[in-house]
Motif scaffolding. Structure first.
Motif, PDB file in Angstrom:
ATOM      1  N   GLY A 151      62.701  22.434  47.148  1.00 36.83           N
ATOM      2  CA  GLY A 151      62.187  22.512  45.784  1.00 36.83           C
ATOM      3  C   GLY A 151      60.940  23.358  45.661  1.00 36.83           C
ATOM      4  O   GLY A 151      60.080  23.080  44.818  1.00 36.83           O
ATOM      5  N   GLY A 152      60.818  24.383  46.498  1.00 37.56           N
ATOM      6  CA  GLY A 152      59.653  25.256  46.456  1.00 37.56           C
ATOM      7  C   GLY A 152      58.419  24.696  47.115  1.00 37.56           C
ATOM      8  O   GLY A 152      57.367  25.336  47.122  1.00 37.56           O
ATOM      9  N   LYS A 153      58.505  23.487  47.666  1.00 37.78           N
ATOM     10  CA  LYS A 153      57.381  22.881  48.360  1.00 37.78           C
ATOM     11  C   LYS A 153      57.653  22.872  49.871  1.00 37.78           C
ATOM     12  O   LYS A 153      58.805  22.919  50.298  1.00 37.78           O
ATOM     13  CB  LYS A 153      57.129  21.461  47.862  1.00 37.78           C
ATOM     14  N   ALA A 154      56.577  22.801  50.644  1.00 33.33           N
ATOM     15  CA  ALA A 154      56.720  22.875  52.098  1.00 33.33           C
ATOM     16  C   ALA A 154      55.951  21.756  52.787  1.00 33.33           C
ATOM     17  O   ALA A 154      54.868  21.365  52.342  1.00 33.33           O
ATOM     18  CB  ALA A 154      56.207  24.228  52.606  1.00 33.33           C
ATOM     19  N   THR A 155      56.549  21.225  53.856  1.00 33.27           N
ATOM     20  CA  THR A 155      55.853  20.272  54.729  1.00 33.27           C
ATOM     21  C   THR A 155      55.950  20.790  56.156  1.00 33.27           C
ATOM     22  O   THR A 155      56.934  21.435  56.539  1.00 33.27           O
ATOM     23  CB  THR A 155      56.488  18.868  54.667  1.00 33.27           C
ATOM     24  N   LEU A 156      54.935  20.508  56.962  1.00 31.88           N
ATOM     25  CA  LEU A 156      54.903  20.922  58.362  1.00 31.88           C
ATOM     26  C   LEU A 156      54.936  19.693  59.259  1.00 31.88           C
ATOM     27  O   LEU A 156      54.287  18.685  58.969  1.00 31.88           O
ATOM     28  CB  LEU A 156      53.629  21.728  58.671  1.00 31.88           C
ATOM     29  N   CYS A 157      55.707  19.781  60.339  1.00 29.65           N
ATOM     30  CA  CYS A 157      55.756  18.722  61.341  1.00 29.65           C
ATOM     31  C   CYS A 157      55.743  19.359  62.722  1.00 29.65           C
ATOM     32  O   CYS A 157      56.425  20.363  62.957  1.00 29.65           O
ATOM     33  CB  CYS A 157      57.019  17.882  61.158  1.00 29.65           C
ATOM     34  N   SER A 158      54.966  18.798  63.635  1.00 24.55           N
ATOM     35  CA  SER A 158      54.917  19.281  65.026  1.00 24.55           C
ATOM     36  C   SER A 158      55.185  18.102  65.951  1.00 24.55           C
ATOM     37  O   SER A 158      54.452  17.106  65.918  1.00 24.55           O
ATOM     38  CB  SER A 158      53.546  19.894  65.343  1.00 24.55           C
ATOM     39  N   ARG A 159      56.228  18.218  66.775  1.00 25.06           N
ATOM     40  CA  ARG A 159      56.619  17.130  67.670  1.00 25.06           C
ATOM     41  C   ARG A 159      56.982  17.674  69.052  1.00 25.06           C
ATOM     42  O   ARG A 159      57.591  18.732  69.187  1.00 25.06           O
ATOM     43  CB  ARG A 159      57.835  16.386  67.124  1.00 25.06           C
ATOM     44  N   TYR A 160      56.613  16.879  70.075  1.00 25.09           N
ATOM     45  CA  TYR A 160      57.082  17.169  71.423  1.00 25.09           C
ATOM     46  C   TYR A 160      58.568  16.873  71.535  1.00 25.09           C
ATOM     47  O   TYR A 160      59.087  15.966  70.868  1.00 25.09           O
ATOM     48  CB  TYR A 160      56.348  16.308  72.457  1.00 25.09           C
ATOM     49  N   VAL A 161      59.255  17.625  72.395  1.00 24.54           N
ATOM     50  CA  VAL A 161      60.610  17.261  72.787  1.00 24.54           C
ATOM     51  C   VAL A 161      60.484  16.221  73.887  1.00 24.54           C
ATOM     52  O   VAL A 161      59.804  16.440  74.894  1.00 24.54           O
ATOM     53  CB  VAL A 161      61.393  18.482  73.311  1.00 24.54           C
ATOM     54  N   ARG A 162      61.103  15.067  73.671  1.00 24.24           N
ATOM     55  CA  ARG A 162      60.985  13.961  74.639  1.00 24.24           C
ATOM     56  C   ARG A 162      61.926  14.206  75.821  1.00 24.24           C
ATOM     57  O   ARG A 162      62.994  13.619  75.935  1.00 24.24           O
ATOM     58  CB  ARG A 162      61.308  12.626  73.960  1.00 24.24           C
ATOM     59  N   THR A 163      61.548  15.103  76.693  1.00 21.69           N
ATOM     60  CA  THR A 163      62.343  15.400  77.881  1.00 21.69           C
ATOM     61  C   THR A 163      62.129  14.319  78.941  1.00 21.69           C
ATOM     62  O   THR A 163      61.198  13.498  78.847  1.00 21.69           O
ATOM     63  CB  THR A 163      61.957  16.755  78.475  1.00 21.69           C
ATOM     64  N   ASN A 164      62.971  14.343  79.949  1.00 21.64           N
ATOM     65  CA  ASN A 164      62.792  13.443  81.090  1.00 21.64           C
ATOM     66  C   ASN A 164      61.413  13.648  81.709  1.00 21.64           C
ATOM     67  O   ASN A 164      60.705  12.692  82.037  1.00 21.64           O
ATOM     68  CB  ASN A 164      63.889  13.705  82.122  1.00 21.64           C
ATOM     69  N   LYS A 165      61.007  14.898  81.856  1.00 25.86           N
ATOM     70  CA  LYS A 165      59.688  15.226  82.406  1.00 25.86           C
ATOM     71  C   LYS A 165      58.577  14.662  81.524  1.00 25.86           C
ATOM     72  O   LYS A 165      57.639  14.017  82.018  1.00 25.86           O
ATOM     73  CB  LYS A 165      59.541  16.746  82.515  1.00 25.86           C
ATOM     74  N   TYR A 166      58.674  14.892  80.223  1.00 24.01           N
ATOM     75  CA  TYR A 166      57.630  14.443  79.315  1.00 24.01           C
ATOM     76  C   TYR A 166      57.455  12.929  79.387  1.00 24.01           C
ATOM     77  O   TYR A 166      56.338  12.412  79.498  1.00 24.01           O
ATOM     78  CB  TYR A 166      57.955  14.871  77.892  1.00 24.01           C
ATOM     79  N   VAL A 167      58.568  12.187  79.316  1.00 21.39           N
ATOM     80  CA  VAL A 167      58.503  10.728  79.297  1.00 21.39           C
ATOM     81  C   VAL A 167      57.946  10.191  80.616  1.00 21.39           C
ATOM     82  O   VAL A 167      57.084   9.302  80.627  1.00 21.39           O
ATOM     83  CB  VAL A 167      59.894  10.129  79.010  1.00 21.39           C
ATOM     84  N   ALA A 168      58.415  10.733  81.746  1.00 19.47           N
ATOM     85  CA  ALA A 168      57.938  10.261  83.049  1.00 19.47           C
ATOM     86  C   ALA A 168      56.449  10.528  83.224  1.00 19.47           C
ATOM     87  O   ALA A 168      55.707   9.671  83.717  1.00 19.47           O
ATOM     88  CB  ALA A 168      58.735  10.930  84.165  1.00 19.47           C
ATOM     89  N   GLU A 169      55.987  11.711  82.805  1.00 16.25           N
ATOM     90  CA  GLU A 169      54.569  12.031  82.977  1.00 16.25           C
ATOM     91  C   GLU A 169      53.709  11.272  81.981  1.00 16.25           C
ATOM     92  O   GLU A 169      52.536  10.984  82.265  1.00 16.25           O
ATOM     93  CB  GLU A 169      54.376  13.546  82.856  1.00 16.25           C
ATOM     94  N   GLU A 170      54.255  10.937  80.831  1.00 14.52           N
ATOM     95  CA  GLU A 170      53.514  10.088  79.896  1.00 14.52           C
ATOM     96  C   GLU A 170      53.311   8.702  80.494  1.00 14.52           C
ATOM     97  O   GLU A 170      52.247   8.101  80.369  1.00 14.52           O
ATOM     98  CB  GLU A 170      54.263   9.988  78.573  1.00 14.52           C
ATOM     99  N   GLN A 171      54.322   8.196  81.166  1.00 14.69           N
ATOM    100  CA  GLN A 171      54.209   6.893  81.808  1.00 14.69           C
ATOM    101  C   GLN A 171      53.242   6.942  82.991  1.00 14.69           C
ATOM    102  O   GLN A 171      52.426   6.038  83.184  1.00 14.69           O
ATOM    103  CB  GLN A 171      55.591   6.439  82.282  1.00 14.69           C
ATOM    104  N   ALA A 172      53.340   8.020  83.785  1.00 16.54           N
ATOM    105  CA  ALA A 172      52.507   8.121  84.987  1.00 16.54           C
ATOM    106  C   ALA A 172      51.062   8.468  84.661  1.00 16.54           C
ATOM    107  O   ALA A 172      50.152   8.148  85.420  1.00 16.54           O
ATOM    108  CB  ALA A 172      53.096   9.160  85.941  1.00 16.54           C
ATOM    109  N   GLY A 173      50.844   9.151  83.527  1.00 16.00           N
ATOM    110  CA  GLY A 173      49.493   9.564  83.184  1.00 16.00           C
ATOM    111  C   GLY A 173      49.009  10.741  83.994  1.00 16.00           C
ATOM    112  O   GLY A 173      47.810  10.994  84.083  1.00 16.00           O
ATOM    113  N   THR A 174      49.940  11.490  84.598  1.00 18.51           N
ATOM    114  CA  THR A 174      49.566  12.644  85.408  1.00 18.51           C
ATOM    115  C   THR A 174      50.751  13.579  85.510  1.00 18.51           C
ATOM    116  O   THR A 174      51.888  13.215  85.193  1.00 18.51           O
ATOM    117  CB  THR A 174      49.121  12.211  86.816  1.00 18.51           C
ATOM    118  N   ASN A 175      50.506  14.814  85.943  1.00 20.17           N
ATOM    119  CA  ASN A 175      51.591  15.762  86.166  1.00 20.17           C
ATOM    120  C   ASN A 175      52.411  15.328  87.375  1.00 20.17           C
ATOM    121  O   ASN A 175      51.847  14.986  88.423  1.00 20.17           O
ATOM    122  CB  ASN A 175      51.035  17.167  86.409  1.00 20.17           C
TER     123      ASN A 175
END
Length: 579
Positions: A151-175
């Motif tokens: 309708g001529g209006k715009a919204t922006l969203c930025s999200r991580y892709v929840r990959t296996n790597k992302y989820v595991a490192e989020e749990q571990a708190g480290t690379n």
């Protein structure tokens, strides 16, 4: 089968986070309670405490080993282009936090064209935690930046892709996993040491390698099944969806129909006429190249291994025609020299491999030597017939003239747009430059994929190197076809101005269902960033104007870092992607 990865943390794991620099959309994980909800026996409590201490000691050892590597084994790894302090905090390369769907406050220049009702999604690297040691800009966690227009209006969203790597490192708190870009391009001793340390970390964390180690940070595409996927060439596709509100959700990793394959190119090709999608993977062990495709319902067809490729090579992209697939085999490959594990092979002659589009046997591939042609990104391809019935394959692609800087110093890259024509009868290859400008991220009207196109649009690289660009050009291929002495086919251009840089562009047709519409009747869309003001925007450029006039722009509520490839999806198609 799609595998999704819920975010949970074991109550026995007390591992410190290392310099988390961006926030995930999920609530910050809190330390486990010291008072369990249910009584536990003394032996259970003792076991949990011992496990916790054991994990903590392990991670302190890993940190110490990492420090030794960066100060003694490979201190040269922190040269400018590999130093996180330079690459992550150098202007708009710095990562950002996630952003829920947020309305954009200001629309300048004019109204958003009705044909833009839909969503533009761009992928890019956005590291969640501060890297320790060398860091390449291709290594960050995948973050999708989606501008939803209704309708001529715009919204922006930025999200991580929840990959296996992302989820595991989020749990571990480290690379945990190796940073693939920096791991394969630094000195061999340092690369091997970092790789082995990552393996030790993954074993300690019981990381599931079968679920992949990729970042899903490179591109967005469909695979013929009316679903969207985030792509990274060292992993399999991750399905994502855009909600009605404009949010982005990770559905899971597609891994049920790839057999023993563990990865896929980030640049599949969709034939708009048939609905089929063609793709490939390259790997470090034989077969070094494997070709495959998906039918119009998204069903993956059988792998076609191409054993005529004798050495591992970086094959990032390829071209497609109605009859053939064309693979560039360039001079970036596995070296295992003291200086680098992967890099420029001066003794190798670049080649183009041509295989029938529906080949069932890799032996059908023909290879043509093309000295000096090193292709990272293709733009389009088509078939042609000569005046005497000769069969030609034409490829429009970007040739890296400074290939020796292909990985280590991509800020020094210079890429020239070329038209390459292969005579399949006598094997001759002719090349014609379309522009001497330093260009990247070339696109055509997607309705012309795999068939002859006249116009090419590309970004003019900035002195920062990719992914930042300082302007856009429109090239007219017909100029080169009429006169082979023409050195530059630029017919329109727009420079963004001092301190302003953009990224990859997407072409959006004004009337996609009008078969009589002009090829260049449409708009180019892209994110742009003003480093002087510290503001990001979304711009819409008229492709028919000689100065690529900006007909509308949107001021974004949050900075969008420089990134990689994107895709525009119309509302009609977006409905199909909501599952």
């Amino acid at each position: 089968m799609l595998h999704s990865y819920p975010v949970t943390i074991s109550s026995t794991c007390h591992i410190r986070r290392r310099n988390i620099i961006t926030a995930a959309s999920t609530p910050a994980q809190q330390p486990p309670s010291q008072k369990p909800s249910k009584p536990k026996s003394t032996s259970q409590e003792s076991h949990m405490m011992n496990e916790s201490k054991k994990r903590s000691r392990q991670w302190r050892v890993f940190d110490a080993l990492e420090d030794i590597m960066n100060t003694r084994i490979d201190p040269s790894g922190l040269r400018d282009f590999w130093d996180p302090e330079y690459t992550l905090f150098h202007g708009n390369f710095a990562p950002v936090d996630e952003l829920p769907p947020t309305e954009c406050e200001v629309i300048n220049e004019g109204a958003l064209p009705p044909c833009l009702e839909g969503a533009y999604i761009r992928n890019g690297a956005n590291p969640r935690s501060h890297p320790v040691g060398p860091y390449h800009i291709i290594d960050g966690d995948g973050m999708l930046h989606c501008i939803r227009i209704r309708g001529g209006k715009a919204t922006l969203c930025s999200r991580y892709v929840r990959t296996n790597k992302y989820v595991a490192e989020e749990q571990a708190g480290t690379n945990l996993t190796p940073r693939l870009g920096s791991s394969i391009t630094g000195p061999v001793v340092g690369s091997m040491a970092r790789f082995l340390l990552s393996v030790a970390k993954m074993l300690a964390w019981r990381f599931d390698l079968r679920a992949g180690v990729g970042t899903a940070n490179t591109n967005i595409a469909t695979l013929g099944d009316n679903k969207l996927y985030a792509l990274h060439e060292f992993d399999l596709p991750y399905q994502i969806k855009v909600t009605t509100e404009g949010d982005i959700e990770t559905v899971g990793r597609r891994d049920d129909d790839f057999g023993n394959g563990v990865n896929m190119t980030a640049h599949p090709k969709l034939d708009p006429d048939t609905g089929e999608v063609f793709a490939f993977r390259y790997f470090m062990i034989p077969p070094f190249l494997t070709y495959f495709w998906f039918d119009a319902q998204g069903n993956k067809q059988s792998d076609v291994p191409i054993f005529s490729v004798k050495k591992p090579s970086i094959m990032h992209d390829f071209a497609l025609t109605k009859k053939y697939a064309i693979f560039p085999n360039n001079q970036i490959g596995l070296l295992l020299t003291g200086r680098s594990a992967m890099g420029f092979d001066s003794e190798k002659v670049p080649q183009l491999g041509v295989i029938p589009r529906y080949a069932e046997d890799g032996n059908a591939t023909r290879w043509f030597d093309v000295p000096g042609l090193n292709i990272l990104h293709t733009v389009n391809g088509w078939d042609e017939e000569g005046n005497n019935g000769e069969e030609y394959v034409v490829v429009i692609a970007l040739n890296i003239l400074s290939i020796e800087h292909g990985i280590e110093r991509i800020d020094l890259l210079h890429e020239s747009m070329e038209m390459v024509k292969i005579n399949l009868g006598n094997g001759t290859v002719t090349r014609q430059p379309l522009s001497a400008k330093n260009l990247e991220y070339g696109v055509v009207n997607p309705a012309y994929t795999a068939k002859k196109s006249r116009y090419v649009y590309a970004g003019v690289l900035s002195d920062k190197g990719p992914p930042g660009v300082r302007g856009i050009v429109k090239l007219d291929v017909a100029m080169a076809e009429r006169d082979d002495t023409v050195a530059d086919c630029t017919t329109a251009s727009r420079m963004y101005g001092p301190g302003c840089y953009g990224g990859p562009i997407s072409f959006v047709a004004c009337e996609p269902k009008d078969l009589n519409a002009a090829e260049d009747d449409g708009y180019l869309v892209s994110y742009i960033h003003d480093e002087i003001k510290g503001e990001s925007g979304f711009i819409v450029m008229d492709t028919k104007s000689t100065s690529l006039d900006i007909v509308a722009s949107v001021k974004l509520p949050q900075r969008v870092p420089y990134g990689f490839h994107g895709l525009f999806i119309r509302d009609d198609d977006l409905d199909l992607h909501k599952i």
